[in-house]
Design an enzyme around this catalytic site. Structure first.
Site, PDB file in Angstrom:
ATOM      1  N   SER A 162      64.708  23.992 -90.166  1.00 26.82           N
ATOM      2  CA  SER A 162      64.457  23.565 -88.787  1.00 26.82           C
ATOM      3  C   SER A 162      63.251  24.336 -88.266  1.00 26.82           C
ATOM      4  O   SER A 162      62.168  24.215 -88.826  1.00 26.82           O
ATOM      5  CB  SER A 162      65.696  23.793 -87.916  1.00 26.82           C
ATOM      6  N   HIS A 189      64.489  19.243 -89.601  1.00 33.29           N
ATOM      7  CA  HIS A 189      64.647  18.729 -88.240  1.00 33.29           C
ATOM      8  C   HIS A 189      63.269  18.390 -87.683  1.00 33.29           C
ATOM      9  O   HIS A 189      62.489  19.292 -87.361  1.00 33.29           O
ATOM     10  CB  HIS A 189      65.290  19.777 -87.328  1.00 33.29           C
ATOM     11  N   ASP A 282      73.221  24.542 -87.761  1.00 34.56           N
ATOM     12  CA  ASP A 282      73.273  23.427 -88.700  1.00 34.56           C
ATOM     13  C   ASP A 282      72.969  23.913 -90.120  1.00 34.56           C
ATOM     14  O   ASP A 282      72.042  24.692 -90.337  1.00 34.56           O
ATOM     15  CB  ASP A 282      72.252  22.362 -88.290  1.00 34.56           C
TER      16      ASP A 282
END
Length: 340
Positions: A162, A189, A282
């Site tokens: 991310s 992401h 996540d």
């Protein structure tokens, strides 16, 4: 959210201020006209989110982002005129710790541009809230399935990242040609509107072929395959890749957890799961599912992470067999899998 604006163009700063002022959910905390001023204002009055332009005097948006993340970490959204014209700068900023990128709304066309920015702000607010503040997210694991083999693919590298991820992914894969029976899948992401630019940028950094994953694709050996949708990337029991909006409530899209758990459930061959720098949680539970399924699991260490959120979640769950600094993850892959 309390929002700081870093933009030296008065019309652009005013357009951003008007979009924020039009909603009761957000307020403008300050407006900085230079990158250096943005760094100082973050230190003196830290916002929940900074809307950061790329081109500013004294310190550009990339270096301002890097300084803020070092000195006064907070969520940063790159907001610039035409992101597609500044791809290298955008990915340098994402590597320095920015969360995402969007175009600056113009005063004349605020209906469309303002709506896009507000949608981004809703996403940012959700990510920040789920992270428990300015920095650090959560889902579950599953069981086993009958053995299948991909067409010629015997090993799989699954990478999740991310904040700071684009540069981290490029770093660990730079100069490596994976064996022809090894597929590499990247879940980063990033907004789907910028995913194709990420694929092209990553292809320029690597010697391996890089391609965006289309719904229904099979795993390809010797190739880096990149998730390109705001829906979640999944691997089904036939080892076919596809996108699914469910689970809808996940703030991170595409979710690393979702893909890692699919690999744990359906991929019966050798696999290495790698969780890189990122805001939130996540990927932690997905990495744990991979470890419980007998796969090799690696997390980036705190010292080399732009944001130590996702790797921290993995560490708290004891999901990673190995915790490595970024420069050592690439050599580990080469020694484990071979290739050129």
């Amino acid at each position: 959210m309390r929002i700081g604006i870093a933009n030296d163009v008065p019309m652009a700063a005013e357009a951003l201020r008007r979009v924020i002022a039009a909603t009761p959910h957000h307020q403008v905390l300050w407006i900085a006209r230079t990158g250096l001023e943005a760094v100082r204002m973050c230190a003196e009055n830290r916002p929940d989110l900074v809307l950061m332009d790329l081109n500013m005097p004294e310190l550009d948006g990339v270096e301002a982002t890097r300084r803020i993340m070092d000195e006064s970490p907070c969520a940063i959204l790159i907001v610039t005129g035409r992101p597609q014209d500044s791809v290298n700068q955008v990915f340098r900023a994402l590597g320095a710790g920015a969360l995402d990128v969007t175009a600056t709304p113009m005063l004349a066309g605020q209906a469309e541009g303002g709506g896009q920015l507000l949608a981004k702000l809703r996403t940012m607010e959700k990510l920040i809230r789920h992270s428990g503040g300015s920095q650090a997210m959560l889902p579950r694991a599953t069981a086993a399935a009958p053995e299948h083999k991909g067409p010629g693919v015997q090993s799989l590298v699954a990478i999740g990242a991310s904040t700071g991820g684009p540069v981290a992914v490029a770093t660990i894969l730079a100069g490596w040609r994976a064996p022809p029976d090894c597929a590499v899948v990247v879940v980063q992401h990033i907004d789907e509107n910028f995913a194709d630019h990420f694929v092209k940028w990553l292809a320029d950094q690597l010697v391996m072929p890089v391609r965006a994953i289309e719904h229904g694709d099979k795993l390809l050996g010797g190739t880096v395959m990149v998730a390109k949708s705001n829906d979640h990337l999944k691997l089904d029991e036939k080892l076919q890749l596809g996108y699914d909006a469910v689970p809808r409530e996940y703030a991170y899209r595409p979710s690393v957890d979702v893909f890692f758990r699919c690999v744990a459930q359906h991929w019966r061959q050798d696999a290495i799961g790698i969780l890189l720098t990122g805001m939130g949680r996540d990927g932690g539970e997905g990495l744990l599912a991979l470890r419980q399924a007998g796969k090799t699991t690696v997390a980036q260490d705190q010292a080399t992470s732009a944001v130590y959120g996702m790797p921290r979640a993995a560490a708290e769950l004891d999901a990673a067999q190995l915790t490595l600094p970024l420069p050592k993850i690439g050599p580990f892959l080469r020694s484990a899998l071979g290739g050129r």
